[in-house]
Design a protein around this motif. Structure first.
Motif, short mmCIF file in Angstrom:
data_model
loop_
_atom_site.label_atom_id
_atom_site.label_comp_id
_atom_site.label_asym_id
_atom_site.label_seq_id
_atom_site.Cartn_x
_atom_site.Cartn_y
_atom_site.Cartn_z
N HIS A 259 -14.86 -17.26 40.11
CA HIS A 259 -14.74 -15.86 40.18
C HIS A 259 -16.02 -15.18 39.94
N VAL A 294 -9.54 -16.80 33.90
CA VAL A 294 -9.28 -16.06 35.08
C VAL A 294 -7.63 -16.53 35.41
N ARG A 296 -5.28 -17.02 33.59
CA ARG A 296 -4.44 -16.10 33.05
C ARG A 296 -4.47 -14.71 33.16
N ALA A 297 -5.56 -14.48 33.19
CA ALA A 297 -5.71 -12.43 33.59
C ALA A 297 -5.82 -12.36 34.91
N GLY A 298 -6.21 -13.50 35.94
CA GLY A 298 -5.96 -13.00 37.12
C GLY A 298 -7.51 -12.39 37.82
N HIS A 299 -7.68 -12.39 39.17
CA HIS A 299 -8.95 -11.71 39.70
C HIS A 299 -9.07 -10.28 39.18
N ARG A 300 -10.30 -9.93 38.88
CA ARG A 300 -10.70 -8.63 38.01
C ARG A 300 -10.03 -7.55 38.96
N LEU A 301 -9.55 -7.49 40.10
CA LEU A 301 -9.00 -6.50 40.95
C LEU A 301 -7.46 -6.75 40.84
N THR A 302 -6.86 -7.44 40.13
CA THR A 302 -5.46 -7.73 40.16
C THR A 302 -4.77 -6.31 39.57
N ARG A 303 -3.82 -5.69 40.37
CA ARG A 303 -3.43 -4.57 39.74
C ARG A 303 -2.18 -4.68 38.89
N PRO B 151 -7.16 -1.45 35.38
CA PRO B 151 -6.35 -2.43 35.72
C PRO B 151 -5.12 -1.80 36.42
N MET B 152 -5.22 -0.57 36.61
CA MET B 152 -4.04 0.02 37.29
C MET B 152 -4.45 0.78 38.58
N GLY B 154 -7.68 -0.34 39.94
CA GLY B 154 -9.01 -0.74 40.59
C GLY B 154 -10.23 -0.36 40.25
N GLY B 183 -12.03 -6.06 30.67
CA GLY B 183 -12.73 -7.11 31.09
C GLY B 183 -12.89 -7.43 32.50
N MET B 184 -13.16 -6.35 33.45
CA MET B 184 -13.38 -6.22 34.82
C MET B 184 -14.76 -6.21 35.19
N THR B 213 -12.11 -10.84 28.72
CA THR B 213 -10.86 -11.16 29.59
C THR B 213 -11.07 -12.29 30.42
N ARG B 214 -12.07 -12.30 31.33
CA ARG B 214 -12.27 -13.19 32.14
C ARG B 214 -13.64 -14.00 32.07
N PRO B 246 -1.86 -7.30 30.64
CA PRO B 246 -1.40 -8.39 30.16
C PRO B 246 -2.29 -9.79 30.30
N GLY B 247 -2.27 -10.83 29.24
CA GLY B 247 -3.15 -11.79 29.39
C GLY B 247 -4.47 -11.44 28.76
N ALA B 248 -4.88 -10.21 28.57
CA ALA B 248 -6.32 -9.94 28.24
C ALA B 248 -6.80 -10.34 26.86
#
Lengths: 329, 329
Positions: A259, A294, A296-303, B151-152, B154, B183-184, B213-214, B246-248
């Motif tokens: 990632h 990642v 758990r939290a998903g890709h950074r651009l996960t909305r 997070p909402m 992008g 954490g983006m 976060t990531r 979530p998961g952060a």
């Protein structure tokens, strides 16, 4: 920090060897095979499938032959395994592995603790394995433990590391992996060590192998890549560890490293969403939470959805704005 | 990656505000005070003690006045607190805080979700707080959320970030914190954003605030420092988080960041062993495992004992060597 600019990096998966050997639960052979077959489609350069150590020493990997023989091999992907000695080398050749991964430590104390031999004894044994591999036409990669420090001895001088590298290079091994076995590496050290040893031998393929024990796995990866390393060991979900460093977490997590490198513009060839899905399957297999972030939290651009009362918030905010304007007028 | 060469960095602790506000258990006031007094001796530049938000909004920090009034203030150390509005500013002034930390998001959706106001409404309210602080002679730092992504929504365009920075700089705030709220951030982005905004205004003190976060909290820290950032927010034990992702996981852990920066040759002014001891106390207070790694694994040069049967291993290895020599002679 430099942008990747499409530089091609090569990913080696070690979860099925370095990871599984640390798990208390025996992972059923069918599950190992299914996982490896799934991973084979995700863009790896290499998968360390198993270890041809004695079943007594590492019971978790006692099914090495069966796993090697039953996986569906993807052309171009290197299926490697750990080969500790001549007996293991014979088993590995029978299983037609693509590469031998041999291991010793550059620290005398760690080598004795881990392999129950002096470094000279290990080297002599591995020289025999290398000779056998050469005769069989199978390439050899040597993974050197404790390159960035030993949990029992402390710092390991760069000259010591370089000495063992020179001896293995003289035996014409095809690859050398610089292992941070217990997460002692830090970025400026990684740069110094990698730049120095990469300049010393051009014929070998170099790999870096980091653990995230002190949170520096990802930053060390960037330091290594900036120093010229193009091949990286990682472990899906971040599983694995080291029995001689209490509290040590596992290898850097494949999904976390991929990632980051993708965000930075490197070409890893990897399928990130596939990795995240495979990590969920792995978590079910090992039956404990994985340290990877990642997945758990998903890709950074996960909305993420706004809070459920978001529409009300907007309406009330607008009303306050209106009331404010009316007060001012 | 460049060596630190003794470059002075300044550490801000946010566990007692950003961390405690996320804890389900109310941390007793006496325990908060004891922890802050302990932290005051460890080399921090700044401690974010509490938040002067309404007790209803953040019950975990309802004892802000008492904590501020009873801690033993160390000369030179800046005791700051979050100040959301004029009512909070009055409470903060009564508590004689050294600095106001004001917060808004550069993302409209995140600002609405988190502060229940549009960004314009937040800015208008905070402009009032800044005016009051100026009259009282108290410096103001503005923490901008979602600088590296929302997070909402992008991606947040750099021009948007720069626009809000320009407006706060025009109000002559003393400091600006670039927050990676969920954490983006990733390293090359951190470098680009930090280099760009730092070049735009020279009068402000710049701080970076990362979440792990990531897994990129430490590598982003290095990227920020290489781009010229000298002040860093961190949270002891890595506590804290964000309810909208979530998961952060939490903020970067103070002990992990300090350990890395010290290894790299930066001068953080911090007492690492004291941090590790304080993290153990914090873990007892919050009653759950902390995500920080260095408090578990120790400094990279922490020595571990060899296995209990090590002497036997050495003897047997020597015997094998002797037997080998006799066979050869």
């Amino acid at each position: 920090m430099k942008a990747g600019n499409g530089t091609r990096l090569f990913v080696n998966e070690v979860a099925t060897r370095d990871g599984f050997q640390m798990e208390s639960r025996f992972i059923p052979t069918d599950d190992k095979i299914a996982l490896i077959d799934r991973l084979s489609g995700l863009g790896y350069a290499k998968i360390e499938v198993t270890s041809f150590t004695s079943a007594k020493a590492i019971p978790a990997l006692r099914d090495g032959e069966e796993v090697m023989n039953r996986i569906a091999r993807r052309p171009g992907l290197v299926y490697t395994a750990l080969v500790p000695n001549l007996r293991g080398a014979e088993r590995a050749l029978e299983s037609r592995i693509d590469e031998f991964n041999i291991v010793m430590s550059v620290s005398e104390t760690h080598n004795l603790a881990n392999l129950r031999m002096t470094r000279e004894q290990s080297f002599a044994q591995l020289a025999g394995v290398i000779a056998l591999a050469k005769k069989a036409g199978v390439p050899v990669n040597v993974s050197l433990s404790c390159v960035f420090g030993c949990p029992m001895e402390g710092e390991v001088p760069l000259a010591t590391v370089q000495g063992w590298i020179d001896r293995f290079a003289a035996l014409e091994v095809q690859g050398i992996t610089l292992c941070d076995t217990t997460g002692m590496a830090y970025p400026t050290q990684v740069r110094e060590v990698c730049e120095s040893v990469l300049a010393s031998h051009q014929a070998q393929e170099w790999t870096a192998h980091f653990h995230n024990t002190r949170g520096m796995g990802l930053v060390n990866t960037v330091a290594a890549v900036e120093a010229g390393i193009r091949r990286l060991d990682m472990s899906l979900g971040g599983i694995g560890g080291c029995p001689y460093a209490p509290g040590a977490t596992g290898n850097v997590a494949t999904e976390d490293v991929v990632h980051m490198l993708q965000c930075m513009g490197y070409d890893t060839g990897m399928h990130l969403e596939g990795l995240i899905a495979a990590a969920a399957e792995l978590e079910a297999l090992v039956r404990h939470e994985l340290p990877a972030q990642v997945s758990r939290a998903g890709h950074r651009l996960t909305r993420h959805a706004p809070p459920p009362d978001f529409d009300d918030i907007v309406i009330r905010a607008r009303e306050r704005g209106q009331a404010h304007k009316e007060l001012q007028s």
